[in-house]
Design a protein around this motif. Structure first.
Motif, short mmCIF file in Angstrom:
data_model
loop_
_atom_site.label_atom_id
_atom_site.label_comp_id
_atom_site.label_asym_id
_atom_site.label_seq_id
_atom_site.Cartn_x
_atom_site.Cartn_y
_atom_site.Cartn_z
N ASP A 84 0.67 -1.35 -0.12
CA ASP A 84 -0.15 0.11 -0.08
C ASP A 84 0.79 1.16 -0.10
N GLY A 85 0.36 2.43 -0.22
CA GLY A 85 1.18 3.47 -0.40
C GLY A 85 0.41 4.88 -0.73
N ALA A 86 0.58 5.95 -0.27
CA ALA A 86 -0.45 7.14 -0.44
C ALA A 86 -0.16 7.45 -1.94
N ALA A 87 -1.50 7.59 -2.64
CA ALA A 87 -1.49 7.97 -3.87
C ALA A 87 -0.89 9.52 -4.10
N PRO A 88 -0.74 9.52 -5.33
CA PRO A 88 0.10 10.85 -5.68
C PRO A 88 -1.04 12.04 -5.72
N SER A 89 -0.52 13.37 -5.54
CA SER A 89 -1.79 14.54 -5.59
C SER A 89 -1.83 14.59 -7.15
N ALA A 90 -3.01 15.30 -7.66
CA ALA A 90 -3.15 15.55 -9.03
C ALA A 90 -1.83 16.21 -9.66
N ALA A 91 -1.28 17.13 -8.79
CA ALA A 91 -0.18 17.87 -9.47
C ALA A 91 0.94 16.96 -9.69
N GLU A 92 1.31 16.21 -8.60
CA GLU A 92 2.45 15.20 -8.95
C GLU A 92 2.22 14.34 -10.02
N LEU A 93 1.06 13.64 -10.26
CA LEU A 93 0.67 12.92 -11.29
C LEU A 93 0.85 13.69 -12.57
N GLU A 94 0.34 14.98 -12.65
CA GLU A 94 0.57 15.57 -13.85
C GLU A 94 1.89 15.77 -14.30
N SER A 95 3.00 15.92 -13.48
CA SER A 95 4.34 16.22 -13.85
C SER A 95 5.11 14.94 -14.37
N PHE A 96 4.62 13.77 -13.39
CA PHE A 96 5.08 12.44 -13.65
C PHE A 96 4.45 12.10 -15.01
N ARG A 97 3.28 12.31 -15.31
CA ARG A 97 2.83 12.03 -16.69
C ARG A 97 3.04 12.87 -17.99
N PHE A 98 4.18 13.59 -17.53
CA PHE A 98 4.46 14.51 -18.67
C PHE A 98 3.60 15.46 -19.29
N GLY A 99 2.82 16.03 -18.45
CA GLY A 99 1.52 16.84 -18.69
C GLY A 99 0.74 16.25 -19.72
N TRP B 99 -0.37 13.31 -22.37
CA TRP B 99 0.32 12.31 -22.88
C TRP B 99 -0.66 11.37 -23.73
N SER B 100 -0.25 11.30 -25.00
CA SER B 100 -1.28 10.96 -25.91
C SER B 100 -1.74 9.30 -25.86
N GLY B 101 -0.89 8.69 -25.58
CA GLY B 101 -0.92 7.11 -25.57
C GLY B 101 -1.24 6.55 -24.28
N ILE B 102 -1.19 5.24 -24.24
CA ILE B 102 -1.60 4.59 -23.11
C ILE B 102 -0.71 4.80 -21.99
N GLN B 103 -1.29 4.89 -20.37
CA GLN B 103 -0.49 4.97 -19.37
C GLN B 103 -0.97 4.14 -18.30
N LEU B 104 0.11 3.40 -17.85
CA LEU B 104 -0.16 2.55 -16.77
C LEU B 104 0.51 2.89 -15.38
N VAL B 105 -0.10 3.25 -14.19
CA VAL B 105 0.52 3.68 -13.20
C VAL B 105 0.46 2.70 -12.12
N PHE B 106 1.53 2.58 -11.51
CA PHE B 106 2.02 1.67 -10.34
C PHE B 106 2.23 2.43 -9.34
N VAL B 107 1.36 2.04 -8.11
CA VAL B 107 2.19 2.81 -6.80
C VAL B 107 2.46 1.68 -6.00
N ASN B 108 3.86 1.85 -5.51
CA ASN B 108 4.63 0.67 -4.86
C ASN B 108 4.43 -0.90 -5.47
N GLY B 109 4.69 -0.57 -6.88
CA GLY B 109 4.67 -1.98 -7.75
C GLY B 109 3.28 -2.28 -7.95
N ILE B 110 2.13 -1.71 -7.48
CA ILE B 110 0.69 -2.16 -7.71
C ILE B 110 -0.03 -1.45 -8.53
N TYR B 111 -0.77 -2.19 -9.54
CA TYR B 111 -1.40 -1.43 -10.61
C TYR B 111 -2.65 -0.80 -9.90
N SER B 112 -2.59 0.84 -10.63
CA SER B 112 -3.74 1.60 -10.02
C SER B 112 -4.69 1.73 -11.32
#
Lengths: 252, 444
Positions: free
Chosen positions: B72-87, B89-102
């Motif tokens: 388990d782990g705290a989810a990212p804030s919207a702002a954090e996610l935005e920067s990690f997602r490169f603003g 992104w036109s393609g598929i994005q899979l996000v994992f928090v501490n290795g677990i798919y979200s």
């Protein structure tokens, strides 16, 4: 414009210049000639502000200011330009990008407006035409993969764009074939003007057939041993440097 | 020796708990795979600087921390996610928090041409035959302790499956977020398998970033498998916090006329060890292994690469460039093996390092083992500072000293940066480089 007084300088503890005196006014072209090891390159490097050279005595005034007190970039911004004997290759740095940054640094220093990309391109195209240079050269990395002649022409092209008050041409002719030499000289001649001074440093008289100097100075053993008009260059061509060289004194 | 036993103990006991926590209906082959990997890990133990391959990199800072395997782990804030997602992104994005798919943080609307891009746990249901055939078949768990450890704890991660002829135009982003609070120390073993069948093609970006100020150990394994004439253009961006230790293995397997390019960028973490290995297992394959590291302070980054030319007429290109400031330490080891059968191999390896401070240090070591006689192999390594002549040249044209240094540093990185075909990644790297240059300026 430029006044060199009793300049002594060297590198790594070795004394090379042993008291140079030289005065250059607006519009004048001075040629400095001399055999290898006479101190020609040291003089040009000291004028450009190369930190590896130490000035031990004397002073240089440029437009009344202490030149030796200025960093190399300050000298450039005050209007001094040096065309290098061996222009360095800088992979990854675009020739145009670099030149625009340089020109705008100079403009900023003078309190003039900076050029945007469009205006700069216009200026570059105009200067390229004058220099009879191909546009492809300027879109490449600075001097990377340039031939000897292309490097020297690129130096003169930089000079044309940066529009200096005092230009120092350090052995711009060495290593050039006659066609390249003529084309470089032609570029230099178009930049001659009543408010621009030039110091042309050369080993060979040949260049001075194409860039006619107002004054010729002979450098030997770190001193100017003879000064004269353009005919002095022809004497040197006929007689060589031997008759002018300083006798080697003990302790040098 | 006693110390080594204690170091692995923590992982052995957490494995027992981990195994119990798994659903009882999990595939037997997967349990077997993990069990075998754990046995290997136990047998191998953590490497020490007495091991030739680890001579310049001590993993003691990792092994002495009793990390928690906490999914388990705290989810990212919207702002954090935005920067990690490169603003955007036109393609598929899979996000994992501490290795677990979200699923909530991911976006995977388009699924053209039979493509599967999703979590490993989902794939275990839909594509268990493919996973059984490929997962853990390429990255060596029998010889590499960290890869074995990852396999032992393999549960979630990403699976990208490109069936025959499937061409994906938009890059796929796999974002791994390490989330740990200040007082915590956590470990995660992200697992990725990319399976590209005949004539398929995709661009994949793996990126690693941190949430929170805790101590973190990321131990990732990526297997890239390209079938006949398949193209995989793979990127890995590691920009975790300085409280992170990052160990990774990228294992590329190339079939006949296959092409895999993998570009590994290391910006963050206190200690980084990347293994990037390619096996050219079919005729006419082409492997590109490029890397870039930008480190400062006391960061330590070690890139160990290996290219195995097993078949004839294969090409490999390798360019690793590093910029080191402060007391940072860089290690590059580039091994190229040309097997007796691999005639007409064409291989080129380059490692260039730019040192910006007096105290940064680099060890670089090319390792060529050539057993075929009709091959072309070149290698070269440089370690240098900014060229004084170039700086003077720029200054003599009016550019100030600091700008001249920046221009030359950027120019050094330029030929790597320009090879990045994913624009948001290129922009992100340029931004990091400019920010780092500005920091350097303040320090000086």
């Amino acid at each position: 414009m430029l006044e060199i007084k009793n300049l002594h300088a060297g590198i790594g503890g070795k004394k090379i210049l042993q008291g140079i005196d030289l005065k250059v006014n607006e519009g004048e072209v001075h040629a400095i000639m001399g055999p290898n090891g006479s101190g020609k390159s040291t003089l040009s490097q000291v004028l450009a502000g190369r930190e590896t050279y130490e000035v031990t005595q004397g002073e240089i005034l440029y437009q009344g200011k202490d030149l030796l007190d200025m960093a190399p970039e300050e000298r450039a911004r005050e209007g001094i330009f040096m065309a290098f004997q061996y222009p360095v290759e800088i992979p990854g740095v675009n020739n145009t990008y670099f030149l625009k940054a340089a020109l705008n640094a100079i403009h900023k220093h003078r309190g003039e407006p900076e050029l945007d990309a469009m205006d700069f391109l216009k200026l570059v195209r105009a200067k390229l035409k004058v220099m009879e240079m191909d546009e492809s050269l300027i879109n490449r990395s600075v001097n990377e993969g340039f031939s000897g002649g292309e490097k020297k022409r690129n130096e003169i092209f930089h000079m044309a764009v940066l529009d200096p008050k005092l230009a120092i041409l350090d052995e711009t002719d060495s290593g050039l074939d006659i066609d390249a030499l003529k084309s470089v000289a032609k570029g230099v001649n178009t930049l001659r003007s009543p408010d621009r001074a030039m110091i042309v440093i050369t080993h060979y008289q040949r260049l001075l057939n194409y860039i006619i100097p107002d004054f010729v100075h002979v450098l030997s053993g770190g001193k100017i041993v003879k000064s004269g008009g353009k005919e002095l260059a022809l004497d040197l061509e006929a007689k060589g440097y031997g008759w002018l060289e300083e006798p080697v004194t003990a302790g040098r | 020796m006693i110390e080594t036993i204690q170091e692995t103990d923590n992982y052995i006991s957490s494995f027992a708990k981990f195994e119990k926590s798994r659903a009882s209906n999990e595939h037997a082959w997967l349990r077997e795979l993990r069990r075998t990997a754990l046995d290997s890990f136990q047998r191998l133990g953590f490497p020490t600087t007495h091991d030739e391959e680890w001579r310049f990199t001590s993993v003691a800072p990792i092994t002495r921390v009793p990390f928690d395997l906490a999914p388990d782990g705290a989810a990212p804030s919207a702002a954090e996610l935005e920067s990690f997602r490169f603003g955007s992104w036109s393609g598929i994005q899979l996000v994992f928090v501490n290795g677990i798919y979200s699923a909530k943080l991911s976006s995977r609307t388009e699924r053209p041409n039979g493509l599967f891009a999703g979590s490993l746990s989902e794939a275990l249901g839909k594509h268990s035959d493919l996973l059984q055939a490929h997962l853990g078949r390429y990255a060596s768990s029998s010889e590499e302790a960290f890869a074995a450890l990852n396999t032992a704890f393999a549960s979630d991660g990403a699976f990208v499956y490109l069936p025959k002829g499937c061409v994906i135009e938009q890059p796929i982003h796999l974002l791994f977020l390490s989330s740990a609070e200040k007082s915590e120390s956590r470990v995660c073993h992200p697992r990725i398998l990319v399976l590209a069948e005949e004539n398929s093609q995709a661009q994949i970006l793996e990126s690693y970033a941190s949430l929170g100020q805790g101590v973190y150990f990321t131990n990732a394994v990526t297997e890239l498998v390209a079938g006949e004439n398949a193209f995989i253009d793979h990127y890995k961006l590691q920009r975790e916090s300085l409280e992170t230790f990052h160990v990774s293995t990228i294992q590329a397997q190339l079939g006949r006329s296959a092409n895999i390019s993998t570009q590994s960028i290391s910006l963050g973490a206190a200690l980084v060890r990347n293994h990037v290995n390619a096996v050219l297992a079919g005729e006419g394959g082409e492997a590109t292994l490029n890397g870039f590291y930008l480190v400062n302070g006391r960061q330590h980054v070690d890139n160990h690469t290996s290219i195995d030319h097993a078949k004839p007429h294969c090409n490999s290109h390798e360019l690793y460039k590093g910029i080191l400031d402060g007391k940072a330490r860089g290690v590059f080891n580039g091994r190229i093996i040309v097997r007796p059968d691999a005639q007409k191999t064409d291989s080129k390896q380059t490692n260039k390092n730019l040192i910006l401070s007096e105290e940064a240090l680099v060890n670089t070591n090319p390792q060529l083992e050539i057993y075929a006689d009709d091959v072309k192999c070149t290698h070269g390594a440089t370690i240098g500072q900014l060229d004084a002549d170039s700086i003077f040249y720029l200054r003599s044209r009016g550019i100030d000293h600091e700008s001249a240094r920046h221009l030359l540093t950027y120019a050094f990185a330029g030929d790597f940066i320009h090879r990045l075909k994913i624009e948001p990644l290129r922009v992100a790297l340029e931004t990091s480089l400019f920010a780092r240059l500005a920091e350097g300026q303040e320090e000086r």
